[in-house]
Motif scaffolding. Structure first.
Motif, mmCIF file in Angstrom:
data_model
loop_
_atom_site.group_PDB
_atom_site.id
_atom_site.type_symbol
_atom_site.label_atom_id
_atom_site.label_comp_id
_atom_site.label_asym_id
_atom_site.label_seq_id
_atom_site.Cartn_x
_atom_site.Cartn_y
_atom_site.Cartn_z
ATOM 1 N N ILE A 155 -2.199 -0.279 -10.547
ATOM 2 C CA ILE A 155 -1.467 -0.689 -9.348
ATOM 3 C C ILE A 155 -2.413 -1.377 -8.371
ATOM 4 C CG2 ILE A 155 0.066 0.049 -7.499
ATOM 5 C CD1 ILE A 155 1.249 0.648 -10.143
ATOM 6 N N ARG B 209 2.041 1.738 -3.558
ATOM 7 C CA ARG B 209 0.896 2.117 -4.385
ATOM 8 C C ARG B 209 0.563 3.597 -4.194
ATOM 9 N NH1 ARG B 209 -4.682 2.702 -4.126
ATOM 10 N NH2 ARG B 209 -5.785 2.030 -6.024
ATOM 11 N N THR C 213 0.801 6.120 -7.542
ATOM 12 C CA THR C 213 -0.469 6.629 -8.090
ATOM 13 C C THR C 213 -0.702 8.094 -7.737
ATOM 14 O OG1 THR C 213 -1.673 5.835 -6.134
ATOM 15 C CG2 THR C 213 -1.539 4.343 -8.023
ATOM 16 N N ASP D 60 -2.473 -3.401 -4.416
ATOM 17 C CA ASP D 60 -1.700 -3.647 -3.197
ATOM 18 C C ASP D 60 -2.323 -4.791 -2.410
ATOM 19 O OD1 ASP D 60 -3.277 -2.081 -0.688
ATOM 20 O OD2 ASP D 60 -3.709 -1.308 -2.695
ATOM 21 N N SER E 23 0.835 -1.205 0.000
ATOM 22 C CA SER E 23 0.000 0.000 0.000
ATOM 23 C C SER E 23 0.868 1.252 0.000
ATOM 24 C CB SER E 23 -0.944 -0.016 1.202
ATOM 25 O OG SER E 23 -0.215 -0.110 2.414
#
Length: 345
Positions: free
Chosen positions: A149, A135, A139, A151, A132
């Motif tokens: 993407i 990500r 992003t 996670d 996470s």
């Protein structure tokens, strides 16, 4: 459970400035090809070792790349406030000479696993499975963000079906199941963990369990081969959950890609004022004892000058532990070599 589909017949270059006309159709021929130490035959998949933690797995026309790092000897990466490291080796293939890549498994957002040239160059639609933390960064770049993407937290799962001819309702198509696995990139000590949270030097990391098999979805998926990729972790208690979930008949791990090196920050020469943040030889052997994979392949062991535990040390520890030969054996790959294996039908 998240679910995506991959069509390996789609032609797409791995990098944004690559063209379809110039796209390489395959990886360079492997310098050597290894198989199971005591079993061979029926190999239908392979892992090509690029260098550091970068490998490329090929099966059913799909290519999966782990932790892309394509810097060259003499290049430097930033590893945190005031910490950098110099690469000592070259990758077996250059970034812009890669063939089509369908999926990336990124264990964490660190320069020696996702360098700045990779970040600038990879096509923005390339599917990436990561943490996470990574990500949120990949992003958050506006129009330059990566757009595909995903996670996973430890033991969360994701299905990837592969589009292939000759499959349908009566015959399950090839598929992948990716499971996030636990990892700790910093020593388990409250003061150190709190300091790292404050300065953000070492990001959160994942390992992965990659299962190759067949199924239309999660409900009917049947794995035919399991690969545990440790990621940059130390030997921590959270890893004890792995053999509880993946051990015994029909649930064993076929192959472990183990990140070693005894990475020591800020630099091994500054000992005793250093921290070890990846497994050394001794911890690597202990993880083999814990997980009991059929085969282990060490990676991430000598490419940067912050690695303090050599491959020779691991070889010695393996021999002393009696792990060579048969089940539980170790296969050593040099950059540009491949390991071929059979995914059960």
């Amino acid at each position: 459970m998240q679910h995506i589909s991959i069509d390996p017949s789609n032609v797409h270059p791995p990098t944004r400035d690559g063209s379809v006309e110039e796209l390489s159709q395959s990886l360079p021929s492997a310098k050597a090809s290894r198989t199971h130490p005591s079993k061979s035959g029926g190999e239908n998949a392979s892992i090509y070792f690029v260098g550091t933690a970068t490998t490329i797995l090929e099966w059913h026309g799909v290519r999966i790349m782990t932790d892309p790092n394509f810097l060259h000897a003499g290049d430097h990466v930033h590893l945190g406030p005031g910490v950098s490291s110099m690469r000592k080796t070259n990758p077996a293939v250059d970034l812009h000479d890669l063939p089509r890549i369908d999926l990336v498994l990124l264990s964490h957002y660190h320069g020696d696993h996702f360098d700045h040239h990779v970040e600038a160059s990879l096509r923005r639609s390339l599917p990436i499975i990561t943490t996470s933390h990574a990500r949120s960064i990949l992003t958050s770049k506006g129009t330059d963000s990566f757009t595909n993407i995903y996670d996973l937290e430890p033991f969360q799962q994701m299905m990837i079906t592969i589009k292939a001819d000759g499959y349908g309702p009566a015959k399950a198509p090839p598929a992948l199941r990716v499971t996030g696995m636990p990892g700790k990139h910093v020593p388990v000590a409250k003061p150190i963990e709190k300091l790292n949270e404050f300065v953000g030097a070492i990001p959160p990391t994942n390992g992965w369990l990659l299962e190759l098999g067949h199924g239309h979805d999660a409900g009917d998926f049947v794995p035919g081969y399991r690969i545990y990729i440790t990621g940059d972790t130390l030997l921590v208690d959270e890893l004890k959950e792995i053999p509880r979930r993946y051990g015994g008949p029909g649930k064993n791990i076929d192959l472990m890609l183990i990140h070693l090196g005894g990475t020591t920050v800020p630099h091994p020469s500054l000992s005793p004022f250093t921290l070890m943040v990846t497994m050394d030889a001794a911890q690597g052997v202990e993880l083999m004892r814990l997980v009991k994979p059929e085969v282990t392949i060490p990676i991430h062991y000598d490419d940067y000058d912050v690695f303090a535990s050599s491959l020779e040390e691991f070889k010695g520890a393996v021999e002393k532990a009696g792990f060579n030969g048969g089940g539980g054996g170790v296969v050593f790959l040099d950059r540009g070599e491949e390991y071929r294996f059979a995914v059960r039908q």
